[in-house]
Design a protein around this motif. Structure first.
Motif, PDB file in Angstrom:
ATOM      1  N   LYS A   1       0.823  -1.215   0.000  1.00 58.55           N
ATOM      2  CA  LYS A   1       0.000   0.000   0.000  1.00 58.55           C
ATOM      3  C   LYS A   1       0.852   1.259   0.000  1.00 58.55           C
ATOM      4  O   LYS A   1       0.420   2.315   0.432  1.00 58.55           O
ATOM      5  CB  LYS A   1      -0.977   0.019   1.180  1.00 58.55           C
ATOM      6  CG  LYS A   1      -2.009  -1.065   1.117  1.00 58.55           C
ATOM      7  CD  LYS A   1      -2.999  -0.937   2.243  1.00 58.55           C
ATOM      8  CE  LYS A   1      -4.002  -2.071   2.169  1.00 58.55           C
ATOM      9  NZ  LYS A   1      -4.978  -2.003   3.241  1.00 58.55           N
TER      10      LYS A   1
ATOM     11  N   SER B   1      -6.105   0.561  -1.209  1.00 53.83           N
ATOM     12  CA  SER B   1      -6.324   1.245   0.068  1.00 53.83           C
ATOM     13  C   SER B   1      -7.809   1.539   0.266  1.00 53.83           C
ATOM     14  O   SER B   1      -8.602   1.458  -0.661  1.00 53.83           O
ATOM     15  CB  SER B   1      -5.556   2.575   0.082  1.00 53.83           C
ATOM     16  OG  SER B   1      -4.184   2.356  -0.078  1.00 53.83           O
ATOM     17  N   ASP B   2      -8.139   1.929   1.472  1.00 54.44           N
ATOM     18  CA  ASP B   2      -9.498   2.354   1.771  1.00 54.44           C
ATOM     19  C   ASP B   2      -9.600   3.851   1.520  1.00 54.44           C
ATOM     20  O   ASP B   2      -9.703   4.653   2.439  1.00 54.44           O
ATOM     21  CB  ASP B   2      -9.851   2.006   3.223  1.00 54.44           C
ATOM     22  CG  ASP B   2     -11.313   2.254   3.534  1.00 54.44           C
ATOM     23  OD1 ASP B   2     -12.122   2.322   2.583  1.00 54.44           O
ATOM     24  OD2 ASP B   2     -11.641   2.405   4.728  1.00 54.44           O
ATOM     25  N   TYR B   3      -9.543   4.222   0.244  1.00 52.07           N
ATOM     26  CA  TYR B   3      -9.582   5.626  -0.150  1.00 52.07           C
ATOM     27  C   TYR B   3     -10.946   6.223   0.173  1.00 52.07           C
ATOM     28  O   TYR B   3     -11.969   5.541   0.185  1.00 52.07           O
ATOM     29  CB  TYR B   3      -9.250   5.778  -1.637  1.00 52.07           C
ATOM     30  CG  TYR B   3     -10.162   4.982  -2.544  1.00 52.07           C
ATOM     31  CD1 TYR B   3     -11.342   5.537  -3.034  1.00 52.07           C
ATOM     32  CD2 TYR B   3      -9.855   3.681  -2.914  1.00 52.07           C
ATOM     33  CE1 TYR B   3     -12.184   4.815  -3.858  1.00 52.07           C
ATOM     34  CE2 TYR B   3     -10.693   2.946  -3.731  1.00 52.07           C
ATOM     35  CZ  TYR B   3     -11.847   3.518  -4.195  1.00 52.07           C
ATOM     36  OH  TYR B   3     -12.685   2.799  -5.005  1.00 52.07           O
ATOM     37  N   ARG B   4     -10.934   7.522   0.416  1.00 51.59           N
ATOM     38  CA  ARG B   4     -12.154   8.218   0.830  1.00 51.59           C
ATOM     39  C   ARG B   4     -12.879   8.916  -0.326  1.00 51.59           C
ATOM     40  O   ARG B   4     -14.085   9.134  -0.264  1.00 51.59           O
ATOM     41  CB  ARG B   4     -11.764   9.252   1.890  1.00 51.59           C
ATOM     42  CG  ARG B   4     -12.878   9.654   2.787  1.00 51.59           C
ATOM     43  CD  ARG B   4     -12.313  10.305   4.015  1.00 51.59           C
ATOM     44  NE  ARG B   4     -12.902  11.636   4.158  1.00 51.59           N
ATOM     45  CZ  ARG B   4     -12.543  12.499   5.069  1.00 51.59           C
ATOM     46  NH1 ARG B   4     -11.597  12.214   5.920  1.00 51.59           N
ATOM     47  NH2 ARG B   4     -13.128  13.657   5.137  1.00 51.59           N
TER      48      ARG B   4
ATOM     49  N   LYS C   1     -15.514   2.907  -6.134  1.00 48.68           N
ATOM     50  CA  LYS C   1     -16.337   3.769  -5.282  1.00 48.68           C
ATOM     51  C   LYS C   1     -16.329   5.230  -5.751  1.00 48.68           C
ATOM     52  O   LYS C   1     -17.028   6.056  -5.190  1.00 48.68           O
ATOM     53  CB  LYS C   1     -15.847   3.703  -3.826  1.00 48.68           C
ATOM     54  CG  LYS C   1     -15.996   2.309  -3.213  1.00 48.68           C
ATOM     55  CD  LYS C   1     -15.575   2.292  -1.758  1.00 48.68           C
ATOM     56  CE  LYS C   1     -14.082   2.227  -1.631  1.00 48.68           C
ATOM     57  NZ  LYS C   1     -13.607   2.094  -0.242  1.00 48.68           N
TER      58      LYS C   1
END
Length: 178
Positions: free
Chosen positions: A58, A107-110, A144
């Motif tokens: 990551k 990654s857990d991107y916003r 997303k």
């Protein structure tokens, strides 16, 4: 309130695309959003070598300014990419940054909303198509996220030539609607 990150990719100070980005940012600020503008002009960003180490870690193994920009991208709700058009494409600086943002993929991107702004010497409707398509291709890799808006201002070449152009107001208005 959303966290808006505007990435200006012109290497010219006060460039037309940068002024378009500032106008968009001003609109978003006036709507109460937290806005940061990052210029790639003074950044040292090496080319991605396609090793895909970042897909496991990551993070890119190379250490440069892409790390800082990518971290800001990770935590933004809205991304705005501003680019001059060179040979009917986005700037090399933006393409290099997008390539180096590859660790975001795992990654857990916003970010959910992405905008693309562009300026060019030529003003025909087809001029930004490849640049916007390239940015949309990058966005499409993030399930997303969505490219929700584009804005093009053609017919501007010299630094400051965009001054007084109606597209600056249009960028401001689009920024208010983030």
């Amino acid at each position: 309130m959303k966290k808006v990150l505007v990435i200006s990719s012109s290497l010219r100070k006060n460039a037309n695309s940068e002024q378009l980005a500032v106008s968009f940012a001003d609109g978003a600020k006036s709507a109460g959003h937290e806005v940061e503008i990052v210029s790639l002009r003074d950044k040292e960003i090496k080319f991605c070598i396609g090793c895909f180490v970042c897909q496991k870690t990551k993070r890119c193994f190379m250490r440069d300014d892409a790390d800082t920009v990518r971290e800001k991208m990770l935590h933004a709700d809205v991304l705005v990419f501003a680019t001059p058009i060179y040979y009917y494409e986005m700037s090399g600086a933006l393409k290099t940054m997008l390539d180096r943002a590859n660790p975001l993929f795992v990654s857990d991107y916003r970010f959910r909303e992405v905008y693309a702004l562009a300026t060019a010497a030529e003003d025909e409707d087809y001029v930004p198509q490849r640049a916007f398509s390239g940015i949309e291709g990058w966005v499409d890799c993030f399930e997303k996220a969505k490219l929700v808006g584009t804005l093009f201002c053609g017919g501007v070449t010299d630094i400051g030539e965009i001054s007084g152009n109606a597209k600056l107001q249009e960028a401001y208005v689009v920024g208010t609607k983030v």
